[in-house]
Write an enzyme that holds these catalytic residues in place. Structure first.
Site, PDB file in Angstrom:
ATOM      1  N   CYS A 146      22.298  97.520  54.905  1.00 43.06           N
ATOM      2  CA  CYS A 146      22.218  96.078  54.675  1.00 43.06           C
ATOM      3  C   CYS A 146      21.134  95.765  53.645  1.00 43.06           C
ATOM      4  CB  CYS A 146      21.899  95.347  55.973  1.00 43.06           C
ATOM      5  SG  CYS A 146      23.305  95.186  57.097  1.00 43.06           S
ATOM      6  N   GLU A 175      18.766  93.621  53.838  1.00 44.71           N
ATOM      7  CA  GLU A 175      17.444  93.478  54.459  1.00 44.71           C
ATOM      8  C   GLU A 175      16.778  94.843  54.658  1.00 44.71           C
ATOM      9  OE1 GLU A 175      20.317  92.200  55.379  1.00 44.71           O
ATOM     10  OE2 GLU A 175      20.108  90.346  56.507  1.00 44.71           O
TER      11      GLU A 175
HETATM   12  N1  THU Z   1      25.330  92.680  55.334  1.00 45.80           N
HETATM   13  C1  THU Z   1      24.024  92.672  54.935  1.00 45.80           C
HETATM   14  O1  THU Z   1      23.679  93.278  53.909  1.00 45.80           O
HETATM   15  N2  THU Z   1      23.118  92.013  55.690  1.00 45.80           N
HETATM   16  C2  THU Z   1      23.421  91.308  56.816  1.00 45.80           C
HETATM   17  O2  THU Z   1      22.532  90.844  57.508  1.00 45.80           O
HETATM   18  C3  THU Z   1      24.815  91.087  57.160  1.00 45.80           C
HETATM   19  C4  THU Z   1      25.780  92.033  56.549  1.00 45.80           C
HETATM   20  C5  THU Z   1      26.304  93.412  54.550  1.00 45.80           C
HETATM   21  C6  THU Z   1      26.775  94.695  55.183  1.00 45.80           C
HETATM   22  C7  THU Z   1      28.138  94.883  54.549  1.00 45.80           C
HETATM   23  O3  THU Z   1      27.970  95.593  53.341  1.00 45.80           O
HETATM   24  C8  THU Z   1      28.598  93.472  54.237  1.00 45.80           C
HETATM   25  O4  THU Z   1      27.463  92.638  54.349  1.00 45.80           O
HETATM   26  C9  THU Z   1      29.679  92.962  55.170  1.00 45.80           C
HETATM   27  O5  THU Z   1      29.305  93.116  56.496  1.00 45.80           O
END
Ligand code: THU
Length: 157
Positions: free
Chosen positions: A64, A66
């Site tokens: 993610c 974050e």
């Molecule tokens: N995703 C993030 O990068 N951060 C979050 O807090 C929520 C989800 C990304 C993971 C994945 O690559 C995409 O969003 C769809 O879930």
């Protein structure tokens, strides 16, 4: 605490931070979900650290945005001094853009931010933004993850 604001209502340092998150999203590698996310955090020394989501053909190992920002803060030596984190994202597919929807951190990221908040001994502010930065929810990790599992749960202060 939960307040909805527009970009113009933010203080200058928060405005810079949400823009840094939006710019980070441009580097997302998200061929599977088609959802590009950017995150930017500010530490107490004023430094800004960014991350974007990085997907994988083995879907479960996605990083993610974050996670990238928190990892960068740790490498820079300020993993224990995070004050604010901004997150933004959008669907990449043309015609499917939901510019009105703000991105809130997923459950795993909330847990990671909670650990950082224990280290910094502050309730980290979380700026949840939509892609055009027209909608910004100003909240905090204690609000997003109340009664969370933390160091105290393991008898650590
Ligand atoms: N995703 C993030 O990068 N951060 C979050 O807090 C929520 C989800 C990304 C993971 C994945 O690559 C995409 O969003 C769809 O879930």
């Amino acid at each position: 605490m939960r307040t909805m604001l527009g970009l113009g209502q933010l203080a200058a340092d928060d405005r810079d931070l949400v823009r840094a998150a939006r710019d980070a999203a441009a580097h997302a590698y998200a061929p599977y979900s088609g959802y590009a996310v950017g995150a930017a955090l500010r530490a107490c020394d004023g430094s800004v650290h960014r991350g974007c989501n990085v997907e994988n053909a083995a879907y479960g190992v996605v990083l993610c945005a974050e996670v990238g920002a928190l990892a960068a803060a740790n490498v820079a030596g300020v993993g224990d001094a995070v004050l604010t984190i901004a997150v933004t994202g959008r669907l990449l597919a043309a015609g499917a853009v939901q510019s009105g929807a703000v991105v809130t951190p997923c459950g795993r990221c909330r847990q990671l931010i909670l650990e950082a908040s224990h280290r910094a001994r502050v309730d980290i502010r979380v700026l949840c933004c939509n892609h055009d930065l027209g909608s910004i929810e100003v909240t905090s990790i204690e609000h997003l993850l109340p009664n969370g599992f933390g160091p105290a749960s393991l008898g650590r202060t």
